[in-house]
Design a protein around this motif. Structure first.
Motif, PDB file in Angstrom:
ATOM      1  N   TYR A 166       0.857  -1.182   0.000  1.00 15.76           N
ATOM      2  CA  TYR A 166       0.000   0.000   0.000  1.00 15.76           C
ATOM      3  C   TYR A 166       0.898   1.239   0.000  1.00 15.76           C
ATOM      4  N   PRO A 167       0.744   2.125  -0.990  1.00 13.06           N
ATOM      5  CA  PRO A 167       1.681   3.253  -1.102  1.00 13.06           C
ATOM      6  C   PRO A 167       1.526   4.318  -0.004  1.00 13.06           C
ATOM      7  N   LYS A 168       2.646   4.955   0.271  1.00 11.02           N
ATOM      8  CA  LYS A 168       2.646   6.063   1.239  1.00 11.02           C
ATOM      9  C   LYS A 168       3.402   7.214   0.566  1.00 11.02           C
ATOM     10  N   ILE A 169       2.733   8.336   0.358  1.00 12.17           N
ATOM     11  CA  ILE A 169       3.357   9.467  -0.333  1.00 12.17           C
ATOM     12  C   ILE A 169       3.412  10.650   0.629  1.00 12.17           C
ATOM     13  N   GLU A 170       4.610  11.164   0.848  1.00 12.94           N
ATOM     14  CA  GLU A 170       4.762  12.306   1.772  1.00 12.94           C
ATOM     15  C   GLU A 170       5.349  13.498   0.999  1.00 12.94           C
ATOM     16  N   ILE A 171       4.698  14.639   1.149  1.00 16.47           N
ATOM     17  CA  ILE A 171       5.188  15.865   0.488  1.00 16.47           C
ATOM     18  C   ILE A 171       5.539  16.852   1.599  1.00 16.47           C
ATOM     19  N   ASN A 172       6.793  17.286   1.620  1.00 18.66           N
ATOM     20  CA  ASN A 172       7.180  18.135   2.747  1.00 18.66           C
ATOM     21  C   ASN A 172       7.052  19.633   2.443  1.00 18.66           C
ATOM     22  N   LYS A 173       7.366  20.440   3.464  1.00 18.16           N
ATOM     23  CA  LYS A 173       7.100  21.889   3.356  1.00 18.16           C
ATOM     24  C   LYS A 173       7.941  22.593   2.295  1.00 18.16           C
ATOM     25  N   ARG A 174       9.049  21.980   1.875  1.00 17.83           N
ATOM     26  CA  ARG A 174       9.909  22.637   0.878  1.00 17.83           C
ATOM     27  C   ARG A 174       9.274  22.643  -0.518  1.00 17.83           C
ATOM     28  N   LYS A 188      -1.349   9.423 -12.730  1.00 22.78           N
ATOM     29  CA  LYS A 188      -2.155  10.620 -12.372  1.00 22.78           C
ATOM     30  C   LYS A 188      -2.613  10.583 -10.908  1.00 22.78           C
ATOM     31  N   VAL A 189      -1.675  10.211 -10.062  1.00 18.50           N
ATOM     32  CA  VAL A 189      -1.985  10.108  -8.632  1.00 18.50           C
ATOM     33  C   VAL A 189      -1.884  11.478  -7.949  1.00 18.50           C
ATOM     34  N   ILE A 197       0.330  20.280  -3.345  1.00 14.92           N
ATOM     35  CA  ILE A 197       0.198  19.037  -4.117  1.00 14.92           C
ATOM     36  C   ILE A 197      -0.533  18.024  -3.233  1.00 14.92           C
ATOM     37  N   GLU A 198      -1.546  17.400  -3.806  1.00 18.15           N
ATOM     38  CA  GLU A 198      -2.299  16.395  -3.045  1.00 18.15           C
ATOM     39  C   GLU A 198      -2.334  15.083  -3.815  1.00 18.15           C
ATOM     40  N   THR A 199      -2.739  14.041  -3.117  1.00 21.85           N
ATOM     41  CA  THR A 199      -2.833  12.729  -3.787  1.00 21.85           C
ATOM     42  C   THR A 199      -4.296  12.413  -4.078  1.00 21.85           C
ATOM     43  N   HIS A 200      -4.454  11.586  -5.121  1.00 21.07           N
ATOM     44  CA  HIS A 200      -5.794  11.242  -5.572  1.00 21.07           C
ATOM     45  C   HIS A 200      -5.728   9.804  -6.072  1.00 21.07           C
ATOM     46  N   GLU A 201      -6.681   8.941  -5.703  1.00 18.75           N
ATOM     47  CA  GLU A 201      -6.670   7.519  -6.104  1.00 18.75           C
ATOM     48  C   GLU A 201      -5.299   6.904  -5.816  1.00 18.75           C
ATOM     49  N   MET A 202      -4.882   7.010  -4.548  1.00 18.87           N
ATOM     50  CA  MET A 202      -3.515   6.600  -4.225  1.00 18.87           C
ATOM     51  C   MET A 202      -3.232   5.123  -4.516  1.00 18.87           C
ATOM     52  N   ILE A 203      -4.298   4.290  -4.507  1.00 22.56           N
ATOM     53  CA  ILE A 203      -4.038   2.861  -4.750  1.00 22.56           C
ATOM     54  C   ILE A 203      -3.522   2.589  -6.172  1.00 22.56           C
ATOM     55  N   SER A 204      -3.650   3.591  -7.058  1.00 26.13           N
ATOM     56  CA  SER A 204      -3.116   3.388  -8.420  1.00 26.13           C
ATOM     57  C   SER A 204      -1.595   3.553  -8.458  1.00 26.13           C
ATOM     58  N   ALA A 221      11.429  17.018  -2.508  1.00 25.30           N
ATOM     59  CA  ALA A 221      10.391  17.423  -1.540  1.00 25.30           C
ATOM     60  C   ALA A 221       9.282  16.380  -1.442  1.00 25.30           C
ATOM     61  N   ILE A 222       9.396  15.321  -2.239  1.00 24.60           N
ATOM     62  CA  ILE A 222       8.373  14.262  -2.205  1.00 24.60           C
ATOM     63  C   ILE A 222       9.066  12.932  -1.910  1.00 24.60           C
ATOM     64  N   ALA A 223       8.453  12.122  -1.088  1.00 27.22           N
ATOM     65  CA  ALA A 223       9.015  10.792  -0.777  1.00 27.22           C
ATOM     66  C   ALA A 223       7.919   9.754  -0.975  1.00 27.22           C
ATOM     67  N   VAL A 224       8.286   8.665  -1.649  1.00 27.24           N
ATOM     68  CA  VAL A 224       7.312   7.580  -1.879  1.00 27.24           C
ATOM     69  C   VAL A 224       7.839   6.309  -1.224  1.00 27.24           C
ATOM     70  N   SER A 225       7.038   5.736  -0.348  1.00 27.66           N
ATOM     71  CA  SER A 225       7.416   4.464   0.276  1.00 27.66           C
ATOM     72  C   SER A 225       6.144   3.628   0.423  1.00 27.66           C
ATOM     73  N   SER A 226       6.170   2.628   1.278  1.00 29.20           N
ATOM     74  CA  SER A 226       4.962   1.809   1.439  1.00 29.20           C
ATOM     75  C   SER A 226       4.593   1.715   2.912  1.00 29.20           C
ATOM     76  N   GLU A 227       3.305   1.564   3.168  1.00 30.91           N
ATOM     77  CA  GLU A 227       2.829   1.393   4.544  1.00 30.91           C
ATOM     78  C   GLU A 227       3.274   0.012   5.033  1.00 30.91           C
TER      79      GLU A 227
END
Ligand code: SF4
Ligand code: SF4
Ligand SMILES: [Zn+2]
Length: 273
Positions: A166-174, A188-189, A197-204, A221-227
């Motif tokens: 399950y994806p985990k997307i974090e966008i920081n203040k920078r 198009k997540v 910047i926000e996420t949409h349909e994250m399961i894709s 400024a963006i990090a993608v990992s998994s739960e």
């Protein structure tokens, strides 16, 4: 364990499963693919075949036609009390096919197979099997049995069964909302909401990391990992069984196998004592 149904229809099911680990998810996937039984044609008697296709090719095609399965009314041949190689009404369904191209060329479809049990029929009557030229004829009898995918892929009740983290997307203040990551994301997540910047349909999200590479900031400024311990489980049935029935059966088999393992451990332990 927590399970949430994300999507479900007659053929597909997508679940969010939390509180389990990779070995558990893999066990579930493997049970669905190789242990949950379904019906498939397994033996064929060709009475007449004047088509240009050899008997073996017709047999192979017939074996791969998914059949609606009734696990309540039929036994696996190895578990059937008849103990007969030929089978009985509890472990075998007979189909007949007798088609002649009288008026001109014609295609034989799965719908031309006549089953002795109207509830065990091909999942679609539009699957082409072969084409006959004028005056050619095919007459045969076919016997379907329950079987397991570990013996032949024709007995797999699914055309696809996978899981992903399950994806985990974090966008920081920078993040200055430059939008480069949005342009790069193939699924198009990511979307722009005002100057955020926000996420949409994250399961894709496929965890491809393209958005991280596209970010001009250092470090990104963006990090993608998994739960941790959360997975998306996808199952696509061949329509032999409904997707939820396939899952129920996989869980029942897992439970049975674990009980067998437990009893074997106890037997070994008492032998030692
Ligand atoms: S990891 Fe890939 S799919 Fe996921 S948001 Fe980033 S670019 Fe999109
Ligand atoms: S590329 Fe980086 S800075 Fe630009 S919007 Fe995306 S996360 Fe923010
Ligand atoms: Zn039998």
């Amino acid at each position: 364990m927590e399970i949430k149904v994300l999507e479900k229809d007659d053929m597909n099911m997508r679940l969010l499963i939390q509180g389990v680990d990779v070995p558990f998810m893999n066990a579930l996937r493997r049970l669905v693919i190789s242990e949950v039984p379904c019906m498939a044609i397994d033996e064929i008697v060709i009475i007449e075949n004047s088509s240009i296709l050899q008997d073996e090719i017709i047999s192979h095609r017939l074996g791969l036609i998914p059949l609606k399965t009734d696990l309540e009314s039929y036994n696996l041949p190895e578990d059937c009390p008849c103990k007969s190689e030929f089978g009985c009404n509890l472990c075998r369904v007979t189909f007949a096919l007798d088609t002649e191209a009288k008026g001109g060329p014609r295609t034989i479809y799965s719908g031309d197979l006549v089953s002795e049990n109207p509830s065990i029929i091909p999942v679609s009557d539009k699957i082409p099997i072969l084409k006959l030229a004028k005056e050619q004829r095919v007459k045969l009898e076919a016997y379907a049995r329950l079987g397991k995918g570990k013996h032949h892929a024709k007995w797999q009740p699914v055309s696809m069964c996978t899981y992903k983290y399950y994806p985990k997307i974090e966008i920081n203040k920078r993040c200055d909302a430059c939008g480069k990551c949005i342009e790069r994301c193939p699924k198009k997540v990511l979307i722009k909401a005002g100057n955020k910047i926000e996420t949409h349909e994250m399961i894709s999200c496929t965890l491809c990391q393209d958005c991280v590479e596209a970010c001009p900031q250092t470090p990104p400024a963006i990090a993608v990992s998994s739960e941790e311990n959360a997975f998306i489980f996808n199952l696509e049935s061949t329509c032999a069984l409904p997707p939820e029935r396939i899952m129920q059966e996989a869980v029942r088999i897992l439970d049975k196998q674990l009980k067998e393992l437990e009893s074997q451990i106890k037997v070994k332990k008492s032998e030692k004592d």
